[in-house]
Design an enzyme around this catalytic site. Structure first.
Site, PDB file in Angstrom:
ATOM      1  N   TRP A 101       0.820  -1.220   0.000  1.00 44.90           N
ATOM      2  CA  TRP A 101       0.000   0.000   0.000  1.00 44.90           C
ATOM      3  C   TRP A 101       0.848   1.261   0.000  1.00 44.90           C
ATOM      4  O   TRP A 101       0.556   2.214  -0.713  1.00 44.90           O
ATOM      5  CB  TRP A 101      -1.004  -0.013   1.159  1.00 44.90           C
ATOM      6  CG  TRP A 101      -1.935  -1.188   1.081  1.00 44.90           C
ATOM      7  CD1 TRP A 101      -2.073  -2.196   1.999  1.00 44.90           C
ATOM      8  CD2 TRP A 101      -2.847  -1.511   0.012  1.00 44.90           C
ATOM      9  NE1 TRP A 101      -2.993  -3.111   1.563  1.00 44.90           N
ATOM     10  CE2 TRP A 101      -3.485  -2.715   0.360  1.00 44.90           C
ATOM     11  CE3 TRP A 101      -3.173  -0.904  -1.197  1.00 44.90           C
ATOM     12  CZ2 TRP A 101      -4.441  -3.333  -0.459  1.00 44.90           C
ATOM     13  CZ3 TRP A 101      -4.121  -1.507  -2.020  1.00 44.90           C
ATOM     14  CH2 TRP A 101      -4.741  -2.701  -1.654  1.00 44.90           C
ATOM     15  N   ASP A 168      -2.232   6.488   6.460  1.00 40.20           N
ATOM     16  CA  ASP A 168      -3.209   5.530   5.928  1.00 40.20           C
ATOM     17  C   ASP A 168      -3.469   4.539   7.053  1.00 40.20           C
ATOM     18  O   ASP A 168      -2.637   3.689   7.354  1.00 40.20           O
ATOM     19  CB  ASP A 168      -2.628   4.839   4.692  1.00 40.20           C
ATOM     20  CG  ASP A 168      -3.541   3.732   4.158  1.00 40.20           C
ATOM     21  OD1 ASP A 168      -4.616   3.496   4.752  1.00 40.20           O
ATOM     22  OD2 ASP A 168      -3.182   3.105   3.138  1.00 40.20           O
ATOM     23  N   LYS A 192     -12.304  -2.603   6.796  1.00 41.27           N
ATOM     24  CA  LYS A 192     -11.471  -3.481   7.615  1.00 41.27           C
ATOM     25  C   LYS A 192     -11.852  -3.412   9.082  1.00 41.27           C
ATOM     26  O   LYS A 192     -12.123  -4.416   9.687  1.00 41.27           O
ATOM     27  CB  LYS A 192      -9.997  -3.172   7.396  1.00 41.27           C
ATOM     28  CG  LYS A 192      -9.537  -3.833   6.095  1.00 41.27           C
ATOM     29  CD  LYS A 192      -8.438  -3.145   5.394  1.00 41.27           C
ATOM     30  CE  LYS A 192      -8.288  -3.731   3.988  1.00 41.27           C
ATOM     31  NZ  LYS A 192      -7.583  -2.826   3.085  1.00 41.27           N
TER      32      LYS A 192
END
Ligand SMILES: *Cc1c(COP(=O)(O)O)cnc(C)c1O
Length: 356
Positions: A101, A168, A192
């Site tokens: 990511w 993030d 999530k």
């Protein structure tokens, strides 16, 4: 058979949240209408957005200098929306590339301005975090992935910087008490740890916006979303509602202190079982291990397939490692009960007894 849901995302939600979400599809808040049928500018839905914003700020301990937005496009869109709003040719984005990511954040930011990768842990397959960062004095912002969902590392203490700090937090938001106030911009896909897919929360300090020399399309402009109260266009109504239900659940359970206690207990149990069972090993540096996503391997690679087969037979869902990493990944988000981790550890020991 009882299922144990270790999916990495979308992932397990509290049973109460699922029941309330299901009820709202038939009759939202005694309105006689489905949540899927109400207008996003009705007071019914404006109340949902307001309560969700307030709950997020309360959980984060942040004040009126921050705004909470509910956007679409996933965390993936934030890889470009952050630099589009914060970075121009006169600036510099310092970014930690500690996995899949973070690497995407690097690639997307470089479309908008200069980028310096201040940590690249690919030489050791991202099994640790480099915490000795050399951040250029002229950096506009430092971007970190607070939890590397794929690789299984997590920042347990955030780096110091004079630049703005962007996080993030897609896979560890609200997993424990967190120094949210250190950040100028936080984003997280909901699917999530705080809801269903379809909405991404962005929490941004207002004063950092409006400083770049570029025209920003309205739909990608944080300031325009702030002015519109996160209702610039039709938002993902149902996903936002599921996030609100999850946020209420977090508070009812005892907030972030309780989440942290539970998550640490689950992680301790799993890592202890891995470390004390020679059939398995975890290559992640002990001090950087994620309490959300445990990534580990079978010592004998030939044991991986039969272990995954056994997991399947016992209702252990979503434990196969990410396609580029392999091995096993066990995700232990807020809603996962300790009993699921216990059942998984029992199965590990059972497997080890017959595959020494
Ligand atoms: C899952 C994930 C993403 C991507 O999220 P999408 O909502 O699929 O765009 C980004 N960053 C992290 C840390 C993630 O775990």
């Amino acid at each position: 058979m009882q299922l144990h849901n270790f999916n990495s995302g979308p992932s397990i939600l509290p049973q109460e949240v699922l029941e309330q979400a299901a009820a709202s599809i038939h009759n939202f808040n005694h309105t006689g209408l489905s949540i899927l049928e109400i207008g996003h500018r009705t007071s019914w839905f404006v109340d949902v957005v307001t309560e969700a914003q307030q709950t997020i700020k309360r959980l984060m301990g942040l004040g009126d200098d921050y705004e909470v937005l509910f956007l679409q496009g996933g965390a993936t869109m934030q890889f470009m929306q952050v630099p589009m709003n914060l970075l121009d040719e006169n600036g510099l984005a310092a970014i930690c590339d500690n996995g899949v990511w973070g690497n995407k954040a690097v690639k997307e930011a470089s479309i908008f301005g200069p980028v310096k990768v201040v940590s690249d842990t690919s030489n050791q397959k991202h099994t640790y975090l480099n915490k000795q960062l050399e951040i250029p004095a002229n950096a506009t912002y430092l971007h970190i992935t607070t939890n590397n969902t794929v690789e299984g590392t997590q920042w347990h203490q955030y780096p110091q910087t004079n630049a703005l700090l962007v996080g993030d937090m897609s896979s560890d938001i609200f997993c424990r008490p967190t120094a949210f106030e250190k950040f100028d911009l936080i984003y997280a896909g909901a699917q999530k740890n705080m809801g269903a897919a379809g909405v991404t929360i962005v929490v941004v300090k207002k004063e950092i916006l409006g400083k770049v020399n570029r025209k920003i399309p309205a739909i990608l402009d944080y300031q325009k979303h702030i002015e519109a109260g996160s209702l610039l266009n039709t938002p993902p109504v149902f996903s936002i509602y599921v996030s609100l239900l999850t946020l209420r659940w977090i508070e009812q359970q005892g907030g972030l202190v309780e989440m942290g206690k539970r998550n640490q207990e689950k992680a301790n149990l799993l890592y202890h079982t891995i470390d004390s069972t020679p059939t398995f090993y975890c290559p992640i540096a002990v001090e950087d291990r994620s309490i959300m996503n445990a990534v580990f391997f079978l010592t004998n690679p030939e044991h991986e397939a039969p272990f995954l087969e056994l997991c399947k037979k016992h209702g252990m869902i979503g434990v196969k490692g990410y396609r580029t990493v392999g091995g096993i990944r066990v995700s232990m988000y807020n809603a996962l009960p300790l009993s699921s981790v216990q059942a998984f550890c029992d199965l590990m020991k059972q497997f080890a007894a017959s595959h020494a």
